[in-house]
Design an enzyme around this catalytic site. Structure first.
Site, PDB file in Angstrom:
ATOM      1  N   ARG A   1       0.816  -1.221   0.000  1.00 52.85           N
ATOM      2  CA  ARG A   1       0.000   0.000   0.000  1.00 52.85           C
ATOM      3  C   ARG A   1       0.853   1.276   0.000  1.00 52.85           C
ATOM      4  NH1 ARG A   1      -2.147  -3.402  -1.433  1.00 52.85           N
ATOM      5  NH2 ARG A   1      -3.939  -4.529  -0.658  1.00 52.85           N
TER       6      ARG A   1
ATOM      7  N   SER B   1     -10.888  -0.781   3.617  1.00 53.92           N
ATOM      8  CA  SER B   1     -10.190  -1.134   4.858  1.00 53.92           C
ATOM      9  C   SER B   1      -9.620   0.130   5.470  1.00 53.92           C
ATOM     10  CB  SER B   1      -9.029  -2.083   4.578  1.00 53.92           C
ATOM     11  OG  SER B   1      -9.533  -3.265   4.034  1.00 53.92           O
TER      12      SER B   1
ATOM     13  N   GLU C   1      -4.842   3.162   6.746  1.00 56.93           N
ATOM     14  CA  GLU C   1      -4.549   3.094   5.305  1.00 56.93           C
ATOM     15  C   GLU C   1      -5.150   4.343   4.651  1.00 56.93           C
ATOM     16  OE1 GLU C   1      -5.257  -0.721   3.422  1.00 56.93           O
ATOM     17  OE2 GLU C   1      -6.075   0.294   1.667  1.00 56.93           O
TER      18      GLU C   1
HETATM   19  C1  LIG Z   1     -15.658  -0.203  -0.730  1.00 57.85           C
HETATM   20  C2  LIG Z   1     -14.167  -0.002  -0.917  1.00 57.85           C
HETATM   21  C3  LIG Z   1     -13.348  -1.097  -1.162  1.00 57.85           C
HETATM   22  C4  LIG Z   1     -11.965  -0.924  -1.318  1.00 57.85           C
HETATM   23  N1  LIG Z   1     -11.201  -2.018  -1.581  1.00 57.85           N
HETATM   24  C5  LIG Z   1      -9.873  -1.868  -1.756  1.00 57.85           C
HETATM   25  C6  LIG Z   1      -9.046  -3.002  -2.063  1.00 57.85           C
HETATM   26  O1  LIG Z   1      -9.510  -4.122  -2.189  1.00 57.85           O
HETATM   27  N2  LIG Z   1      -7.709  -2.783  -2.191  1.00 57.85           N
HETATM   28  C7  LIG Z   1      -7.151  -1.551  -2.084  1.00 57.85           C
HETATM   29  O2  LIG Z   1      -5.930  -1.430  -2.238  1.00 57.85           O
HETATM   30  N3  LIG Z   1      -7.906  -0.474  -1.798  1.00 57.85           N
HETATM   31  C8  LIG Z   1      -9.247  -0.590  -1.640  1.00 57.85           C
HETATM   32  N4  LIG Z   1     -10.007   0.503  -1.360  1.00 57.85           N
HETATM   33  C9  LIG Z   1      -9.358   1.824  -1.166  1.00 57.85           C
HETATM   34  C10 LIG Z   1      -9.196   2.687  -2.452  1.00 57.85           C
HETATM   35  O3  LIG Z   1     -10.163   2.349  -3.414  1.00 57.85           O
HETATM   36  C11 LIG Z   1      -7.796   2.571  -3.027  1.00 57.85           C
HETATM   37  O4  LIG Z   1      -6.820   2.990  -2.090  1.00 57.85           O
HETATM   38  C12 LIG Z   1      -7.609   3.407  -4.321  1.00 57.85           C
HETATM   39  O5  LIG Z   1      -6.356   3.112  -4.862  1.00 57.85           O
HETATM   40  C13 LIG Z   1      -7.702   4.906  -4.093  1.00 57.85           C
HETATM   41  O6  LIG Z   1      -7.831   5.537  -5.356  1.00 57.85           O
HETATM   42  P1  LIG Z   1      -8.557   6.952  -5.499  1.00 57.85           P
HETATM   43  O7  LIG Z   1      -8.500   7.374  -6.922  1.00 57.85           O
HETATM   44  O8  LIG Z   1      -9.900   6.903  -4.902  1.00 57.85           O
HETATM   45  O9  LIG Z   1      -7.580   7.847  -4.634  1.00 57.85           O
HETATM   46  P2  LIG Z   1      -7.965   9.009  -3.606  1.00 57.85           P
HETATM   47  O10 LIG Z   1      -8.681   8.430  -2.448  1.00 57.85           O
HETATM   48  O11 LIG Z   1      -8.623  10.124  -4.330  1.00 57.85           O
HETATM   49  O12 LIG Z   1      -6.508   9.469  -3.129  1.00 57.85           O
HETATM   50  C14 LIG Z   1      -5.694   8.605  -2.361  1.00 57.85           C
HETATM   51  C15 LIG Z   1      -4.288   9.214  -2.292  1.00 57.85           C
HETATM   52  O13 LIG Z   1      -3.703   9.209  -3.580  1.00 57.85           O
HETATM   53  C16 LIG Z   1      -3.374  10.553  -3.986  1.00 57.85           C
HETATM   54  N5  LIG Z   1      -3.695  10.642  -5.419  1.00 57.85           N
HETATM   55  C17 LIG Z   1      -4.850  10.300  -6.035  1.00 57.85           C
HETATM   56  N6  LIG Z   1      -4.740  10.461  -7.373  1.00 57.85           N
HETATM   57  C18 LIG Z   1      -3.476  10.918  -7.591  1.00 57.85           C
HETATM   58  C19 LIG Z   1      -2.745  11.277  -8.760  1.00 57.85           C
HETATM   59  N7  LIG Z   1      -3.269  11.211 -10.006  1.00 57.85           N
HETATM   60  N8  LIG Z   1      -1.459  11.705  -8.605  1.00 57.85           N
HETATM   61  C20 LIG Z   1      -0.896  11.794  -7.366  1.00 57.85           C
HETATM   62  N9  LIG Z   1      -1.539  11.472  -6.231  1.00 57.85           N
HETATM   63  C21 LIG Z   1      -2.808  11.049  -6.353  1.00 57.85           C
HETATM   64  C22 LIG Z   1      -4.224  11.467  -3.137  1.00 57.85           C
HETATM   65  O14 LIG Z   1      -3.584  12.721  -2.965  1.00 57.85           O
HETATM   66  C23 LIG Z   1      -4.276  10.674  -1.836  1.00 57.85           C
HETATM   67  O15 LIG Z   1      -3.094  10.879  -1.093  1.00 57.85           O
HETATM   68  C24 LIG Z   1     -11.391   0.371  -1.219  1.00 57.85           C
HETATM   69  C25 LIG Z   1     -12.225   1.471  -0.963  1.00 57.85           C
HETATM   70  C26 LIG Z   1     -13.595   1.295  -0.830  1.00 57.85           C
HETATM   71  C27 LIG Z   1     -14.470   2.493  -0.585  1.00 57.85           C
END
Ligand SMILES: Cc1cc2nc3c(=O)[nH]c(=O)nc-3n(C[C@H](O)[C@H](O)[C@H](O)COP(=O)(O)OP(=O)(O)OC[C@H]3O[C@@H](n4cnc5c(N)ncnc54)[C@H](O)[C@@H]3O)c2cc1C
Length: 304
Positions: free
Chosen positions: A177, A227, A297
């Protein structure tokens, strides 16, 4: 507060309808909480992003980048700065042979679907992770034995000097992660994946099987950020929380899910303060009971 001079300059780079002032972040996070950002801009392409980023560094205005907000807890006070959202306006995907190139705002589900349509295997694990590929590589998102580090070959980023760099897999320093991007002010603009030819029916079957597992195990009926804690070495966070007697523990509208104790969920009227209280209480009780330090996380944005 954003001055009209700054706003005027931003309008040179991005269209009016992409700029949202005093935008409630609750509308942009899967937790469905968070106060207003001074401004949220929906980015459309890397070139635009480069101009806006360079300008914001020049005037020293605070900014941050978000994808789908699926791993984000934003303070009830909001964020005093500009949120650059890399999402649905920047989600082009192209496929050539075994290689997929996706703009950072494409969702992992969209890229996994494109892989399936082109009979490419390797991304099935990501089809149910509700984030963008940009957020995904930052977090090295993973599930069911897969993680992006296994299939990502290159990541295009915008660095602190507003130059585009193409980082290869080694340079990304992927770990559990995490990646080098969590420690550096890089903005992900594009991600390249290399997959393996496979049988489309088997690929679809795997995606469906994993979706069923998620629905069975995870409280998808409530807003959350997945999580809440990282998996501590040698343990499962959910199990520790359950064994600490915290199933159903609730502060205001935030609750430890009855279905999966690793998830803190919003029962409908939670504030970010409720969620953070639950997180702190979990950390304290698990530390006290088992001597294990849980590490969130979820990424925090704003003042808590
Ligand atoms: C129901 C549910 C289930 C999930 N299951 C999983 C799973 O199985 N495995 C898992 O790993 N995660 C899971 N997640 C968590 C999440 O989906 C992941 O961590 C995902 O990678 C986050 O992506 P995001 O675009 O939503 O990032 P955001 O939440 O928008 O941002 C997360 C971080 O990344 C940075 N960021 C985002 N985009 C960029 C970019 N283009 N450039 C630089 N920095 C950036 C942001 O500044 C922040 O620090 C789950 C979440 C939910 C709600």
């Amino acid at each position: 507060m954003l001055s009209s001079a700054i706003l005027e300059t931003l309008r040179i780079y991005v269209p009016e309808d992409a700029i949202h002032l005093q935008e409630p972040m609750a509308a942009h996070t899967t937790f469905r909480v968070g106060g207003p950002a001074d401004c949220l801009i929906e980015m459309e392409n890397a070139d635009q992003l480069q101009k806006v980023q360079r300008y914001l560094y020049q005037i020293e205005y605070p900014f941050t980048v978000v994808g789908n907000g699926s791993n984000l807890l934003v303070s009830d006070k909001g964020y005093q700065g500009i949120v650059l959202q890399i999402g649905s306006r920047m989600n082009h995907i192209s496929v050539e042979g075994n290689v997929i190139v996706a703009q950072a705002g494409a969702t992992m589900a969209q890229v996994a679907a494109a892989a399936w349509k082109h009979s490419l295997t390797g991304l099935e694990f990501a089809s149910g992770i509700p984030g963008t590929v940009g957020g995904g590589v930052v977090m090295n998102a993973g599930a069911y034995g897969g993680e992006l580090a296994q299939v990502v070959t290159h990541v295009q980023v915008l660095n602190r000097d507003s130059e585009f760099w193409n980082l290869d897999n080694d340079t990304m320093e992927f770990g559990y992660r995490k990646s080098t991007i969590r420690r550096q002010p890089f903005i992900v603009t594009e991600v390249t994946f290399e997959l393996t030819p496979g049988d489309p029916q088997a690929i679809r079957g795997k995606m469906e099987e994993l979706a069923v597992k998620r629905r069975e195990k995870q409280p998808l009926e409530f807003p959350s950020a997945g999580s809440t804690f990282k998996r501590p070495e040698g343990y499962f966070a959910g199990e520790l929380i359950m064994n600490a007697g915290m199933r159903g523990f609730q502060v205001g509208g935030a609750r430890v899910s009855d279905k999966h104790c690793g998830f803190v969920v919003n029962m409908g009227n939670a504030t970010a303060a409720d969620i953070i209280d639950v997180i702190w209480e979990i950390e304290e009780r698990v530390k006290e009971r088992f001597g294990v330090k849980l590490e969130p996380e979820v990424v925090f944005l704003g003042e808590f």
